[in-house]
Design a protein around this motif. Structure first.
Motif, PDB file in Angstrom:
ATOM      1  N   ALA B 255       0.355 -15.717   4.952  1.00  0.00           N
ATOM      2  CA  ALA B 255       1.500 -15.700   6.357  1.00  0.00           C
ATOM      3  C   ALA B 255       0.798 -16.403   7.294  1.00  0.00           C
ATOM      4  O   ALA B 255       1.414 -17.103   7.863  1.00  0.00           O
ATOM      5  CB  ALA B 255       1.932 -14.589   6.029  1.00  0.00           C
ATOM      6  N   ARG B 256      -0.376 -15.626   7.525  1.00  0.00           N
ATOM      7  CA  ARG B 256      -1.016 -16.021   9.055  1.00  0.00           C
ATOM      8  C   ARG B 256      -1.382 -17.554   8.914  1.00  0.00           C
ATOM      9  O   ARG B 256      -1.200 -18.158   9.969  1.00  0.00           O
ATOM     10  CB  ARG B 256      -2.175 -15.023   9.048  1.00  0.00           C
ATOM     11  N   ALA B 257      -2.032 -18.000   7.831  1.00  0.00           N
ATOM     12  CA  ALA B 257      -2.444 -19.347   7.677  1.00  0.00           C
ATOM     13  C   ALA B 257      -0.956 -20.264   7.882  1.00  0.00           C
ATOM     14  O   ALA B 257      -1.214 -21.394   8.428  1.00  0.00           O
ATOM     15  CB  ALA B 257      -3.196 -19.480   6.522  1.00  0.00           C
ATOM     16  N   LEU B 258       0.024 -19.861   7.084  1.00  0.00           N
ATOM     17  CA  LEU B 258       1.156 -20.917   7.108  1.00  0.00           C
ATOM     18  C   LEU B 258       1.651 -20.894   8.715  1.00  0.00           C
ATOM     19  O   LEU B 258       2.385 -21.806   9.123  1.00  0.00           O
ATOM     20  CB  LEU B 258       2.340 -20.231   6.311  1.00  0.00           C
ATOM     21  N   SER B 259       1.406 -19.724   9.519  1.00  0.00           N
ATOM     22  CA  SER B 259       2.119 -19.479  10.879  1.00  0.00           C
ATOM     23  C   SER B 259       1.294 -20.529  11.906  1.00  0.00           C
ATOM     24  O   SER B 259       1.903 -20.558  12.932  1.00  0.00           O
ATOM     25  CB  SER B 259       1.855 -18.145  11.340  1.00  0.00           C
ATOM     26  N   PHE B 260       0.076 -21.165  11.368  1.00  0.00           N
ATOM     27  CA  PHE B 260      -0.384 -22.307  12.051  1.00  0.00           C
ATOM     28  C   PHE B 260       0.843 -23.377  12.471  1.00  0.00           C
ATOM     29  O   PHE B 260       0.535 -23.750  13.774  1.00  0.00           O
ATOM     30  CB  PHE B 260      -1.398 -22.825  11.345  1.00  0.00           C
TER      31      PHE B 260
END
Lengths: 346, 346, 346
Positions: B255-260
Motif C-alpha cells: 500500500a505504501r508503494a502504491l501511494s507513490f
C-alpha cells in the motif's frame, strides 16, 4: 552447413576415467545472492545471517551460506555431467574447505573417477569428484557425485568398470574448520536456541514441525540463480500437468532451513557424507523435515564441536523417524535423505 | 529422553510485566535486501531509490527502505511474541530514530509493558515495546505492539491487568529527523511529482488508482526475507484452499508503494501512530490504496515538513474514503488502516 | 478543492516536437539487481557473471547486465511515455555507450523527435529518443522508441506530422566498445562454447532448444525492479482470466538468456537496431528462442568482433526460422523479433 552450435550435453560414452572437465561460466557471488537465499528459504542460522554474529565467532564477516556455495559449484557441472542424466544417484566425501565470501568468484571442475555401464546397455553410471575453487585458486568445496547417464551410441563398447571406493562418512579428523572459528563466547540467545552439542543424544529424532509449500516461481528462481540448466526444472511442456521437477538442491536447502527449529546451533555444514533424492518434488508440495542425530565429535577449536545428522525432507507432517519400508525402499512421502556434519558449540 | 528441541512459542502465562525479551538471529541488511524490496513492491520514493538523490537531500547514501527496516525488526519478534497469537491487535508510538544503511546489522528486543487476560480465560492481550538496534547499539526504531495470545495452562491465575497509556499519535515535536536531512534543494522533477506539503489539505482523500495482484511466491519471499516464522504465511496445508494468509506487513509495504502515485514526496516514514489489519489478505487479491491527510507539521530542518497520513489498503477499486460501516466495523474490502507521519518538502 | 494528485499519464496532444522530458526516480543499481537478474533469467554470459572473467577481458569488474541497464532506463520513461500507450511499436538506433557498474545511479530523459496523428483522430504515434545517464552525467545508453498513444481531447488539432528518418541498423563503425575491452586472451572453456565469430555464417539459424515457462510472480518482480509502472503487467482485474500481460522487456531478457545455448560468446549487447513485440505473452507460456545471423563486423579492439543477430522468442518448440506468414504478418507463436549487435571474440 555450419556445425550445430548448441550443447547436446554429454552421453555415457563421452566419459573416460581420469578425464578432468573444466566447467563453464565462473560466478561472482555477492550480498545479492545472500539476500535471495534468505528470501527463498526460511534460513535463520545466525552465522550466515549476521556479520556481527560471525565476527563474535572469530570470522571476518558472515560467509555466503554453505549450501548456496554448494549449489553454485554444483550448477556449473550440470551441462557437462547431468544434462542427459536419468537420475542423480548419490553423494559422498563432500567437504567445505574454505568459507565463500561476498565478492568471491567460483568455478568448478570435475574428474571422472568411476564408470559402470548398466546391464541394459542403454545407460551407465558416471562418478565424478567435483571441486569448486575461488578466484585465488583455493578449493572451497569438493564432493563426489554419481549419476545415471544415457548412452547415445549404443554400439560403443562398454568401458572397463571402475567403481571408486568411497567412504561411508567423512571422518571427524578430516573435517576442515574455518580458520579462526571460535565458539567460546557463543551467544545462544542471539542464535535462537539453548541446546549445545552435549544436549543431543545419538539416535535422537527431532521433528522440525514447520512446513513450507513450494511454488514454481520460487524453485525456478533458486535454480536459475545457481545457473543450473537442467530442462526439467524450467520447461512446463515436458509434463502433461505443466509442473516442473523441483531441483533436488532446493529441497536440501528448504529442509536445512526448516531444521533451524531444533538445530539452530548446527551452524555450519562442513561435510556431506551421503545423500539421496528419494522421490521427486513438485510445486504445491508442503515440505517438512526431521533430523536424526547420527554421531558427535570434538574438534581442536575452542568451543567447537561437530554433529553428524541425517536430514530427511518429507511431504507429510507428523512422520518424523519413518524413512523406509520393510523392503528397504524409501516411503513415498520421503523426498530427501541427507547425511552431513555440522559445527555446533560444545 | 531428551527434552524437546523445537520452539513451541510463548503462551499468555509466560509473560510478566517488565520482562525484556532479547530476540534471536541478528541480521545484516545489504543492497541485496534493497533490490528485493524493490522487486517485491512497486517502491519508487526517490530517496530510497537513488544514492545521488539521497545525497542531494543531505544523507550519506540511500538508506534501507523505512518499512524494510521495520519488517526486519518485527520479524525477529514473531517466535517470542506472536507464534501463538490469535490476532495482531494494534501498533502505537512507533518512531524511526536512525536510518538503516546497507551493511548494518539489526537485532530486536521487546519489553512487556501490558497484560490483560480476556474474560473467557483462554486468551489474553500482551503489550510489548519493541526496540530495533544496530551494530553500534543505537536504537534505529521502536514501537508498541499488542497481540492476543493463547493461554496454554488455563489453570494459571490471571495476571494483574496492566494496560499501558498509549498516545493516539506521536507528537510532531517528538518526530526524529535523520541527521543532515535538508530538502531546501529538493528536485521535484526527479522525485516524480510537484506537490509540496502546502499543496495538501487536511481531510483531503487521495485515490492512488493503481492495483497489484498478489502472488503466493511473492508474499512468501518477502516474509521469509524478514525472517518472520509465522506458520500461516508459508504452510498451505493449514487451510482447505491451500492459500496462505499474507503477512500484514506485506500489505503495508504494498500500500505504501502504491501511494507513490499522489504522495511521491512523502519520502520517509518517521512515525507509526496506529495500525489495524482490518481483514486478512490472500493471494489473488488485487491490492489498492487510498490515503487521507490527517495533519501537517513543521520541523526545524531546512525545507523539511511532516505530513500525517491515513493509509488504507483495499481489495476493491474506486472506494477511496470508505472505511467503516455504521456500527464502526471495517468494511469487508478494507485490508489495512495505517496512521503514520512522513517527511515531505514544504 | 485540491487538484488531483495522481499522474494520469500523458496523452497524444501533450507532446510537441523538441520537448525534453526529464523522467522521475533515479535508481542506484547494485549487486542486488544483478543477483535478481540472474534469478529471473537463465543468464550465463560469463562477462556478466564473473568479475574474474570480466577482468581477464580488460574490464575493471563485471558490469550490470546490458539488458538490465536497458530496462532501468526504459522503466523510467513509462509514466511519461507509455502509460496511455495502445502499443509499443518499435525501437531503433539503440547504443550502449558505457558499461553500468554496481553502485551507479541511472536516470533517463527523452526528447520528442516525431509525431504523427492517426487517421482515426483518436490516437497518434510519438517518437522519442531516450537517453540514460549515470551519476557522472555520462550517457550510458540511448535509443529511439515509438509508441501509439491515446488522444484525450479529441478536439485538439493534429500536430504537424514529423516522422524521423531512422537508420535500419546501427553501422558497425558507430558501435561503441567499452574502454579496455580485449578478447585476445579470451577463455572459451570458461565462457562455455568454442564458437568464435568466424564460425558463424550470415543466414545461419540457431535453435536455442531450451524453454522456460513464465510465472506471474517472476515477470512482476522483474518489471517492478525496473520501476516500470504500466498497469497491465500488475493488475489482474484488467482481464477476465486474471492474467497480466508480460512486459515485453521480460521476453527480451528471457530470449537473450536462452540464446546462451549456441551464442555463449555473443558476450555484450552494444546496439539495438530494431525490435517488435509481435504478440503478447502471458504467464504459463513456455518461451523458446532462435537466432539468425544477420551480419558480422570487425572492430579496432584486440580480438573483438561484432555479430548482428535477429533474436526471436516463440511460444512453440521446433519452429526455428519461421517468422511471418505470406502476408508479412508475424506468425501467432512469435512473441518477439529483435535485431541487435553483440561483441564476440574473433
Amino acid at each position: 552447413m555450419p556445425v550445430s552450435k548448441t550443447n547436446p550435453g554429454w552421453f555415457f560414452e563421452d566419459y573416460s576415467i581420469g578425464q578432468v572437465i573444466e566447467h563453464a561460466v565462473p560466478r561472482t557471488v555477492t550480498s545479492g545472492e545472500r539476500a535471495l537465499y534468505h528470501a527463498l528459504y526460511p534460513a535463520r542460522h545466525a552465522l550466515y545471517s549476521s556479520d556481527a554474529f560471525a565476527q563474535s565467532c572469530g570470522l571476518a564477516a558472515s560467509p555466503i551460506d554453505d549450501l548456496a556455495a554448494f549449489h553454485v559449484v554444483f550448477g556449473k557441472t550440470v551441462p557437462d555431467v547431468s544434462l542427459n542424466a536419468r537420475a542423480n544417484l548419490g553423494y559422498a566425501e563432500g567437504r567445505w574447505l574454505k568459507p565463500v565470501w561476498p565478492g568471491d568468484t567460483l568455478r568448478s571442475s570435475s574428474e571422472v573417477i568411476g564408470l559402470k555401464q548398466n546391464s541394459n546397455g542403454k545407460t551407465g553410471v558416471v562418478y565424478v569428484r567435483t571441486r569448486g575453487t575461488n578466484q585465488h585458486g583455493e578449493t572451497v568445496l569438493d564432493y563426489v557425485r554419481w549419476v545415471m547417464v544415457k548412452k547415445n551410441d549404443l554400439d560403443r563398447p562398454a568401458p572397463e568398470t571402475v567403481v571408486p571406493d568411497l567412504a561411508t562418512a567423512v571422518e571427524p579428523a578430516d573435517l576442515v574448520i574455518p580458520e579462526g572459528l571460535d565458539f567460546s563466547s557463543y551467544d545462544f540467545t542471539l542464535a535462537g536456541e539453548p541446546h549445545r552439542l552435549g544436549d543431543y543424544q545419538i539416535g535422537e529424532v527431532i521433528d522440525h514441525v514447520d512446513g513450507v509449500t513450494v511454488e514454481e516461481a520460487e524453485h525456478m528462481m533458486a535454480t536459475r540463480l545457481w545457473q543450473n540448466t537442467s530442462k526439467v526444472h524450467f520447461d512446463g511442456t515436458q509434463r502433461e500437468d505443466g509442473k516442473r521437477i523441483v531441483y533436488g538442491g532446493h529441497v536440501i536447502s528448504m529442509a536445512r532451513a526448516l531444521s533451524f527449529n531444533g538445530l539452530a546451533n548446527a551452524q555450519m555444514i562442513v561435510a556431506l557424507n551421503a545423500g539421496a533424492h528419494a522421490n521427486p518434488t513438485f510445486s504445491g508440495t508442503t515440505i517438512r523435515a526431521w533430523s536424526e542425530v547420527l554421531d558427535t565429535a570434538e574438534t581442536d577449536r575452542p568451543g567447537v564441536g561437530a554433529i553428524r545428522l541425517r536430514l530427511v525432507a518429507t511431504s507429510e507432517a507428523g512422520r518424523a523417524g519413518e524413512l523406509k519400508d520393510e523392503s528397504g525402499k524409501y516411503l513415498p512421502h520421503v523426498l530427501l535423505d541427507l547425511d552431513y556434519w555440522a559445527l555446533m558449540p560444545v
